[in-house]
Motif scaffolding. Structure first.
Motif, mmCIF file in Angstrom:
data_model
loop_
_atom_site.group_PDB
_atom_site.id
_atom_site.type_symbol
_atom_site.label_atom_id
_atom_site.label_comp_id
_atom_site.label_asym_id
_atom_site.label_seq_id
_atom_site.Cartn_x
_atom_site.Cartn_y
_atom_site.Cartn_z
ATOM 1 N N VAL A 71 0.862 -1.183 0.000
ATOM 2 C CA VAL A 71 0.000 0.000 0.000
ATOM 3 C C VAL A 71 0.903 1.238 0.000
ATOM 4 O O VAL A 71 2.104 1.142 0.253
ATOM 5 N N PHE A 72 0.316 2.381 -0.285
ATOM 6 C CA PHE A 72 1.027 3.649 -0.132
ATOM 7 C C PHE A 72 0.374 4.399 1.018
ATOM 8 O O PHE A 72 -0.854 4.432 1.122
ATOM 9 N N ILE A 73 1.189 4.976 1.891
ATOM 10 C CA ILE A 73 0.651 5.677 3.056
ATOM 11 C C ILE A 73 1.251 7.071 3.172
ATOM 12 O O ILE A 73 2.354 7.336 2.680
ATOM 13 N N ASN A 74 0.525 7.952 3.828
ATOM 14 C CA ASN A 74 1.057 9.237 4.273
ATOM 15 C C ASN A 74 1.385 9.066 5.741
ATOM 16 O O ASN A 74 0.527 8.655 6.518
ATOM 17 N N ASN A 107 8.379 15.157 9.345
ATOM 18 C CA ASN A 107 8.399 15.214 7.877
ATOM 19 C C ASN A 107 7.221 14.412 7.350
ATOM 20 O O ASN A 107 7.087 13.229 7.659
ATOM 21 N N MET A 108 6.375 15.048 6.543
ATOM 22 C CA MET A 108 5.242 14.334 5.955
ATOM 23 C C MET A 108 5.763 13.535 4.764
ATOM 24 O O MET A 108 6.306 14.106 3.825
ATOM 25 N N VAL A 131 9.212 7.527 16.376
ATOM 26 C CA VAL A 131 9.469 8.606 15.404
ATOM 27 C C VAL A 131 8.201 9.034 14.672
ATOM 28 O O VAL A 131 8.196 10.043 13.975
ATOM 29 N N LEU A 132 7.102 8.264 14.840
ATOM 30 C CA LEU A 132 5.854 8.599 14.164
ATOM 31 C C LEU A 132 5.139 9.696 14.945
ATOM 32 O O LEU A 132 4.913 9.567 16.137
ATOM 33 N N ASP A 133 4.805 10.789 14.276
ATOM 34 C CA ASP A 133 4.141 11.918 14.950
ATOM 35 C C ASP A 133 2.641 11.727 15.022
ATOM 36 O O ASP A 133 2.028 11.265 14.106
#
Length: 108
Positions: free
Chosen positions: A42-45, A51-52, A106-108
């Protein structure tokens, strides 16, 4: 009830790569419970260190339906894995109530 000397034939897979052009499916057994599992690209944001990022990830879903008494229940565990970071987040949906069960620092 389950006695202390009950033996389970557990079969657990922590991670499985999807096939190139289609998801990979397997069945797991965890303490006698059967899970239908799926690994897919999958692709995720995701916001990592503020950093996005838009990136390719592997989504692993473990789905279990079970009955207690006469009540049906369903647990769906969804985890997202990213190259260089490993598993970044896991969600658990228990009978429609979704929560985060683990998240990389590290995930905001």
């Amino acid at each position: 009830g389950v006695s202390a000397n009950t033996k389970y034939q557990d079969r657990l897979i922590l991670f499985a790569f999807p096939e190139k052009d289609k998801p990979f499916k397997w069945t797991e057994t965890d303490r006698g419970d059967k899970y239908q599992c799926l690994s897919e690209y999958v692709f995720i944001n995701a916001s990592i260190n503020h950093n996005m990022l838009f990136m390719k990830a592997i989504k692993i879903t473990r789905d279990n339906n079970y009955i207690v008494g006469n009540e049906k229940h369903r647990i769906i565990e969804t985890s997202y894995w990213v190259s260089d970071y490993g598993r970044i987040i896991t969600f658990v949906d228990w009978d429609g109530t979704k929560r985060t069960s683990s998240k990389l620092d590290v995930l905001d």
